[in-house]
Design a protein around this motif. Structure first.
Motif, PDB file in Angstrom:
ATOM      1  N   ARG A  79       0.835  -1.207   0.000  1.00 21.89           N
ATOM      2  CA  ARG A  79       0.000   0.000   0.000  1.00 21.89           C
ATOM      3  C   ARG A  79       0.870   1.258   0.000  1.00 21.89           C
ATOM      4  O   ARG A  79       0.625   2.206  -0.759  1.00 21.89           O
ATOM      5  CB  ARG A  79      -0.923  -0.001   1.220  1.00 21.89           C
ATOM      6  CG  ARG A  79      -1.836   1.222   1.290  1.00 21.89           C
ATOM      7  CD  ARG A  79      -2.473   1.337   2.665  1.00 21.89           C
ATOM      8  NE  ARG A  79      -3.421   0.283   2.935  1.00 21.89           N
ATOM      9  CZ  ARG A  79      -4.708   0.318   2.603  1.00 21.89           C
ATOM     10  NH1 ARG A  79      -5.192   1.381   1.963  1.00 21.89           N
ATOM     11  NH2 ARG A  79      -5.508  -0.668   2.903  1.00 21.89           N
ATOM     12  N   THR A  80       1.896   1.269   0.849  1.00 19.31           N
ATOM     13  CA  THR A  80       2.748   2.446   0.981  1.00 19.31           C
ATOM     14  C   THR A  80       3.539   2.726  -0.291  1.00 19.31           C
ATOM     15  O   THR A  80       3.697   3.876  -0.699  1.00 19.31           O
ATOM     16  CB  THR A  80       3.729   2.250   2.154  1.00 19.31           C
ATOM     17  OG1 THR A  80       2.981   2.030   3.352  1.00 19.31           O
ATOM     18  CG2 THR A  80       4.630   3.464   2.338  1.00 19.31           C
ATOM     19  N   LEU A  87      -3.607 -11.196  -2.254  1.00 18.00           N
ATOM     20  CA  LEU A  87      -2.691 -10.070  -2.449  1.00 18.00           C
ATOM     21  C   LEU A  87      -3.002  -9.301  -3.736  1.00 18.00           C
ATOM     22  O   LEU A  87      -2.956  -8.073  -3.765  1.00 18.00           O
ATOM     23  CB  LEU A  87      -1.250 -10.561  -2.451  1.00 18.00           C
ATOM     24  CG  LEU A  87      -0.693 -10.958  -1.080  1.00 18.00           C
ATOM     25  CD1 LEU A  87       0.626 -11.715  -1.229  1.00 18.00           C
ATOM     26  CD2 LEU A  87      -0.493  -9.728  -0.200  1.00 18.00           C
ATOM     27  N   LYS A  88      -3.313 -10.028  -4.813  1.00 14.18           N
ATOM     28  CA  LYS A  88      -3.652  -9.341  -6.060  1.00 14.18           C
ATOM     29  C   LYS A  88      -4.983  -8.590  -5.927  1.00 14.18           C
ATOM     30  O   LYS A  88      -5.126  -7.480  -6.463  1.00 14.18           O
ATOM     31  CB  LYS A  88      -3.718 -10.329  -7.219  1.00 14.18           C
ATOM     32  CG  LYS A  88      -2.362 -10.820  -7.708  1.00 14.18           C
ATOM     33  CD  LYS A  88      -1.468  -9.671  -8.211  1.00 14.18           C
ATOM     34  CE  LYS A  88      -2.051  -8.981  -9.428  1.00 14.18           C
ATOM     35  NZ  LYS A  88      -1.119  -7.931  -9.953  1.00 14.18           N
ATOM     36  N   ALA A  89      -5.942  -9.165  -5.231  1.00 15.79           N
ATOM     37  CA  ALA A  89      -7.201  -8.463  -4.990  1.00 15.79           C
ATOM     38  C   ALA A  89      -6.948  -7.190  -4.186  1.00 15.79           C
ATOM     39  O   ALA A  89      -7.493  -6.116  -4.496  1.00 15.79           O
ATOM     40  CB  ALA A  89      -8.184  -9.376  -4.257  1.00 15.79           C
ATOM     41  N   PHE A  90      -6.099  -7.297  -3.169  1.00 15.75           N
ATOM     42  CA  PHE A  90      -5.762  -6.144  -2.326  1.00 15.75           C
ATOM     43  C   PHE A  90      -5.088  -5.053  -3.151  1.00 15.75           C
ATOM     44  O   PHE A  90      -5.422  -3.867  -3.017  1.00 15.75           O
ATOM     45  CB  PHE A  90      -4.842  -6.601  -1.191  1.00 15.75           C
ATOM     46  CG  PHE A  90      -4.339  -5.488  -0.319  1.00 15.75           C
ATOM     47  CD1 PHE A  90      -5.145  -4.970   0.681  1.00 15.75           C
ATOM     48  CD2 PHE A  90      -3.069  -4.960  -0.500  1.00 15.75           C
ATOM     49  CE1 PHE A  90      -4.690  -3.924   1.490  1.00 15.75           C
ATOM     50  CE2 PHE A  90      -2.605  -3.926   0.302  1.00 15.75           C
ATOM     51  CZ  PHE A  90      -3.424  -3.407   1.295  1.00 15.75           C
ATOM     52  N   VAL A 102      -6.680  -1.195  -3.392  1.00 15.15           N
ATOM     53  CA  VAL A 102      -6.026   0.004  -2.855  1.00 15.15           C
ATOM     54  C   VAL A 102      -5.655   0.986  -3.963  1.00 15.15           C
ATOM     55  O   VAL A 102      -5.569   2.201  -3.728  1.00 15.15           O
ATOM     56  CB  VAL A 102      -4.785  -0.348  -2.017  1.00 15.15           C
ATOM     57  CG1 VAL A 102      -5.164  -1.175  -0.806  1.00 15.15           C
ATOM     58  CG2 VAL A 102      -3.722  -1.047  -2.841  1.00 15.15           C
ATOM     59  N   ARG A 103      -5.439   0.489  -5.177  1.00 13.66           N
ATOM     60  CA  ARG A 103      -5.032   1.385  -6.263  1.00 13.66           C
ATOM     61  C   ARG A 103      -6.234   1.918  -7.052  1.00 13.66           C
ATOM     62  O   ARG A 103      -6.317   3.097  -7.358  1.00 13.66           O
ATOM     63  CB  ARG A 103      -4.064   0.669  -7.206  1.00 13.66           C
ATOM     64  CG  ARG A 103      -3.462   1.611  -8.267  1.00 13.66           C
ATOM     65  CD  ARG A 103      -2.354   0.956  -9.050  1.00 13.66           C
ATOM     66  NE  ARG A 103      -2.799  -0.209  -9.775  1.00 13.66           N
ATOM     67  CZ  ARG A 103      -2.229  -1.406  -9.701  1.00 13.66           C
ATOM     68  NH1 ARG A 103      -1.194  -1.601  -8.914  1.00 13.66           N
ATOM     69  NH2 ARG A 103      -2.698  -2.417 -10.406  1.00 13.66           N
ATOM     70  N   ASP A 104      -7.177   1.018  -7.381  1.00 18.53           N
ATOM     71  CA  ASP A 104      -8.276   1.396  -8.272  1.00 18.53           C
ATOM     72  C   ASP A 104      -9.663   1.156  -7.687  1.00 18.53           C
ATOM     73  O   ASP A 104     -10.661   1.462  -8.348  1.00 18.53           O
ATOM     74  CB  ASP A 104      -8.165   0.627  -9.591  1.00 18.53           C
ATOM     75  CG  ASP A 104      -6.825   0.853 -10.283  1.00 18.53           C
ATOM     76  OD1 ASP A 104      -6.402   2.019 -10.363  1.00 18.53           O
ATOM     77  OD2 ASP A 104      -6.206  -0.139 -10.722  1.00 18.53           O
ATOM     78  N   PHE A 137      -3.247 -13.176 -14.291  1.00 16.44           N
ATOM     79  CA  PHE A 137      -4.241 -12.225 -13.797  1.00 16.44           C
ATOM     80  C   PHE A 137      -4.657 -11.260 -14.906  1.00 16.44           C
ATOM     81  O   PHE A 137      -3.942 -11.087 -15.897  1.00 16.44           O
ATOM     82  CB  PHE A 137      -3.692 -11.453 -12.595  1.00 16.44           C
ATOM     83  CG  PHE A 137      -3.565 -12.298 -11.355  1.00 16.44           C
ATOM     84  CD1 PHE A 137      -4.633 -12.429 -10.477  1.00 16.44           C
ATOM     85  CD2 PHE A 137      -2.400 -12.996 -11.084  1.00 16.44           C
ATOM     86  CE1 PHE A 137      -4.532 -13.216  -9.339  1.00 16.44           C
ATOM     87  CE2 PHE A 137      -2.288 -13.783  -9.954  1.00 16.44           C
ATOM     88  CZ  PHE A 137      -3.355 -13.905  -9.079  1.00 16.44           C
ATOM     89  N   GLU A 138      -5.795 -10.640 -14.720  1.00 20.89           N
ATOM     90  CA  GLU A 138      -6.366  -9.805 -15.774  1.00 20.89           C
ATOM     91  C   GLU A 138      -5.541  -8.560 -16.076  1.00 20.89           C
ATOM     92  O   GLU A 138      -5.698  -7.965 -17.153  1.00 20.89           O
ATOM     93  CB  GLU A 138      -7.795  -9.411 -15.408  1.00 20.89           C
ATOM     94  CG  GLU A 138      -7.940  -8.644 -14.119  1.00 20.89           C
ATOM     95  CD  GLU A 138      -9.400  -8.405 -13.742  1.00 20.89           C
ATOM     96  OE1 GLU A 138     -10.275  -8.663 -14.590  1.00 20.89           O
ATOM     97  OE2 GLU A 138      -9.653  -7.972 -12.601  1.00 20.89           O
ATOM     98  N   ASP A 139      -4.644  -8.171 -15.174  1.00 22.76           N
ATOM     99  CA  ASP A 139      -3.789  -7.013 -15.438  1.00 22.76           C
ATOM    100  C   ASP A 139      -2.490  -7.398 -16.134  1.00 22.76           C
ATOM    101  O   ASP A 139      -1.621  -6.552 -16.349  1.00 22.76           O
ATOM    102  CB  ASP A 139      -3.484  -6.275 -14.132  1.00 22.76           C
ATOM    103  CG  ASP A 139      -2.661  -7.103 -13.150  1.00 22.76           C
ATOM    104  OD1 ASP A 139      -2.571  -8.338 -13.326  1.00 22.76           O
ATOM    105  OD2 ASP A 139      -2.117  -6.513 -12.198  1.00 22.76           O
TER     106      ASP A 139
END
Length: 393
Positions: A164-165, A212-215, A219-221, A267-269
């Protein structure tokens, strides 16, 4: 505040861990009942933990007006049956990993489920079970809390804070849960285990990378990043002909389940995750996640880690003192776990579950994570059998 009244289904190893986690969260929970497939096991468990009520079966436990939450610590092949009964009785559910599996329950005459039934059929039936169970949970209006302790491990929680940071982009995650093999008899056959090392061990790292990928996405989008495809291989390494006549310090005797697996998740990204889960790894259990990002690299050694190092010239120096899970010998250098219970996130898990009920909020580990994890696992089995990438519908 009145305490949350818990009934535990099962009286084995994981039930003891859950019981200790409930005791760590005594302001919230009160374990009032237990049942097990063998009543003498439930009676012994009740004596050891001062549990007042012993139920004859999980149906009776779920129907009791003394119970608010059904804690499922039974074998995986019973998870969906117990959850359905809890839904019928409007009871919240804590369910151990993995959520469920395919065990050849509709084909009792098949001797070797893992080799005689196609993974295409298994994948389809597992997804049918997952969707049906989700409908019942939603209709019942209950909380489903998925007991995936890796989500709550302090090392993983710190990894999330750093992610996050940093505001970085995760390119790749690598995760592993491996050891030298389960001694439990149920683990030898697909009919009782629902799979081999990937099912039993892989559910931990698979769930962790999904979490972790969901998180990262949230937090970003504000939207979680989902898996879209799986590529995998499985192996039967302890059946290698070269082992004949050789000493072997890992568990052998697997029937129709794998002892080695590797899974690549797309993953989708556009990012990737690689998961190892094996029963051929000496030196104690490995619970580990690595994150490779655009501006940082993080390694989380859940167990073992080098916060404590010990040396003993002989096997009997430490006598009966616990050192670490699945360690084959206590001689030589080792990494004693000073609080493996806390390091692996069990008390933190139960605290989150208590607050999810009291505050009526989603737990960090919920049905969505349970569902995605089992889908990845069975898509991986399908990929390993077909030799092709499996797109997730």
């Amino acid at each position: 505040m009145s305490k949350i009244r818990v009934g535990i289904v099962g009286a084995g190893f994981i039930a003891k861990i859950h019981m200790d986690a409930f005791k760590e969260n005594y302001p919230y929970f009160e374990v009032v009942g237990v049942c097990a497939s063998k009543k003498e096991n439930a009676e012994r468990f009740a004596r050891n933990y001062d549990i007042p009520v012993i139920f004859n079966n999980f149906e009776q436990l779920c129907e009791s007006d003394q119970i608010d939450v059904v804690d499922i610590c039974a074998p995986t092949n019973l998870h969906d049956l117990i959850t359905l009964k809890a839904c019928e009785c409007k009871k919240h559910v804590i369910c151990e990993k993995p959520l469920l599996g395919y065990h050849g329950e509709d084909k009792p005459d098949v001797e070797r489920v893992g080799t005689e039934i196609s993974k295409t059929e298994m994948y389809r039936k597992v997804m049918e079970k997952v969707r049906f169970l989700e409908q019942k949970i939603v209709s019942a209006g209950i909380k489903f809390m998925y007991a995936e302790n890796w989500v709550y491990a302090p090392a993983v929680q710190k990894m999330k804070k750093l992610l996050r940071t940093s505001s970085g982009v995760v390119f790749e995650l690598r995760a592993e849960c491996s050891h030298s093999g389960s001694q439990a008899s149920y683990s030898r056959e697909w009919r009782t285990s629902g799979g081999g090392s990937l099912m039993r061990l892989g559910s931990h790292p698979v769930a962790a990378v999904l979490h972790l990928k969901a998180f990262e996405g949230i937090v970003r989008d504000g939207v979680s990043i989902k898996p879209v495809a799986v590529t995998a291989q499985t192996g039967f390494l302890t059946k290698m002909s070269a082992l004949e006549g050789k000493d072997c310090y890992v568990v052998r005797g697997w029937e129709d389940v794998e002892d080695w697996s590797i899974v690549i998740i797309d993953f989708e990204d556009g990012s990737k995750a690689t998961v190892f889960s094996t029963d051929v790894s000496l030196g104690g259990i490995k619970n580990r996640i690595e994150l490779y990002g655009s501006n940082a690299m993080i390694t989380a050694n859940i167990t073992p880690n080098n916060s404590m190092i010990a040396f003993a010239p002989g096997e009997n120096v430490w006598k009966e003192e616990y050192i670490a899970e699945k360690l084959e010998t206590k001689s030589g250098y080792s990494f004693p776990s000073f609080d493996e219970f806390w390091t692996r996130g069990f008390p933190q898990e139960m605290r989150d579950f208590a607050l999810s009920i009291i505050e009526d909020k989603k737990p960090a580990s919920d049905y969505e994570l349970a569902k995605q994890t089992v889908q990845i696992i069975y898509a991986a089995y399908l990929s390993a059998e077909s030799g092709k990438k499996v797109e997730l519908g």
